[in-house]
Design a protein around this motif. Structure first.
Motif, PDB file in Angstrom:
ATOM      1  N   UNK A   1      72.701 130.308   7.135  1.00  0.00           N
ATOM      2  CA  UNK A   1      73.829 130.155   6.654  1.00  0.00           C
ATOM      3  C   UNK A   1      74.219 129.021   6.005  1.00  0.00           C
ATOM      4  N   UNK A   2      75.430 129.707   5.427  1.00  0.00           N
ATOM      5  CA  UNK A   2      75.701 128.924   4.011  1.00  0.00           C
ATOM      6  C   UNK A   2      76.886 127.956   4.761  1.00  0.00           C
ATOM      7  N   UNK A   3      76.977 126.924   3.747  1.00  0.00           N
ATOM      8  CA  UNK A   3      78.511 125.493   4.012  1.00  0.00           C
ATOM      9  C   UNK A   3      78.998 125.978   3.072  1.00  0.00           C
ATOM     10  N   UNK A   4      79.883 126.097   3.474  1.00  0.00           N
ATOM     11  CA  UNK A   4      81.341 125.742   2.086  1.00  0.00           C
ATOM     12  C   UNK A   4      81.750 124.758   2.313  1.00  0.00           C
TER      13      UNK A   4
ATOM     14  N   UNK B   1      78.018 123.212  -5.856  1.00  0.00           N
ATOM     15  CA  UNK B   1      79.660 122.480  -5.950  1.00  0.00           C
ATOM     16  C   UNK B   1      79.993 122.961  -4.283  1.00  0.00           C
ATOM     17  N   UNK B   2      80.221 124.454  -4.259  1.00  0.00           N
ATOM     18  CA  UNK B   2      81.596 124.482  -3.571  1.00  0.00           C
ATOM     19  C   UNK B   2      80.489 125.200  -2.191  1.00  0.00           C
ATOM     20  N   UNK B   3      79.006 125.262  -1.759  1.00  0.00           N
ATOM     21  CA  UNK B   3      78.134 126.152  -0.939  1.00  0.00           C
ATOM     22  C   UNK B   3      77.027 125.935  -1.140  1.00  0.00           C
ATOM     23  N   UNK B   4      76.535 125.446   0.165  1.00  0.00           N
ATOM     24  CA  UNK B   4      75.589 125.470  -0.220  1.00  0.00           C
ATOM     25  C   UNK B   4      74.620 126.398   1.220  1.00  0.00           C
ATOM     26  N   UNK B   5      73.399 126.401   0.759  1.00  0.00           N
ATOM     27  CA  UNK B   5      72.539 128.131   1.374  1.00  0.00           C
ATOM     28  C   UNK B   5      71.548 127.019   2.091  1.00  0.00           C
ATOM     29  N   UNK B   6      71.478 127.494   3.098  1.00  0.00           N
ATOM     30  CA  UNK B   6      70.306 127.564   4.150  1.00  0.00           C
ATOM     31  C   UNK B   6      69.288 128.806   5.033  1.00  0.00           C
ATOM     32  N   UNK B   7      67.833 128.040   4.643  1.00  0.00           N
ATOM     33  CA  UNK B   7      67.585 128.565   5.349  1.00  0.00           C
ATOM     34  C   UNK B   7      66.333 128.007   5.734  1.00  0.00           C
ATOM     35  N   UNK B   8      65.592 128.354   6.781  1.00  0.00           N
ATOM     36  CA  UNK B   8      64.772 128.099   7.620  1.00  0.00           C
ATOM     37  C   UNK B   8      63.367 128.331   8.249  1.00  0.00           C
ATOM     38  N   UNK B   9      62.128 128.076   8.093  1.00  0.00           N
ATOM     39  CA  UNK B   9      61.099 128.943   8.582  1.00  0.00           C
ATOM     40  C   UNK B   9      61.194 128.752   9.923  1.00  0.00           C
TER      41      UNK B   9
END
Length: 150
Positions: free
Chosen positions: A30-33, A11-19
């Protein structure tokens, strides 16, 4: 195999990862606030254009007994909104304890305090993506619940 993008929605931050391009090695990105839905999707679409994944995986909070709680409904709604903005297939993977596992990994790497907090959501997305690659695909069908249409 092609690149896969993972999202740990919050609800406040979204974490992102990739191959990697081969789809075998996972990297926390990265993390998107975020404060507004539009700002979040603008940022996510930018990452999607940058990474160019063949598939997106979103962590889904599976509950004992199979019922869907508030967080599950929020994630399901997020998935539906994401699907309206991209043609890339979206799967879910169980996110149970991914944040705890991510925190433990970061502590083992000697990371703590603010740096741990800043990297935690992206590392949780990496945990979710690793689980997906090990066969944790499609733990749920985000379009199968009646709550997705409400």
């Amino acid at each position: 195999m092609s690149r896969i993008l993972a999202i740990d929605y919050g609800q406040a931050r979204v974490g992102l990862a990739a191959t990697d391009p081969g789809g075998t090695v996972v990297f926390a990105l990265r993390t998107v606030a975020w404060e507004t839905r539009e700002a979040l999707f603008r940022e996510l679409l930018g990452v999607i254009n940058e990474v160019r994944p063949a598939r997106i995986v979103v962590g889904y909070p599976m509950r004992a007994g199979g019922d869907e709680g508030l967080t599950g409904r929020q994630v399901r709604n997020f998935i539906e909104r994401l699907k309206r903005r991209t043609d890339i297939p979206v799967d879910c993977a169980d996110e149970a304890h991914s944040t705890e596992e991510a925190a433990e990994r970061l502590r083992e790497a000697g990371i703590s305090g603010r740096e741990l907090a800043a990297r935690l959501d992206a590392e949780a997305a990496a945990v979710i993506l690793e689980r997906y690659l090990r066969g944790g695909a499609l733990c749920c069908d985000p379009s199968s619940s009646a709550s997705a249409s409400s």
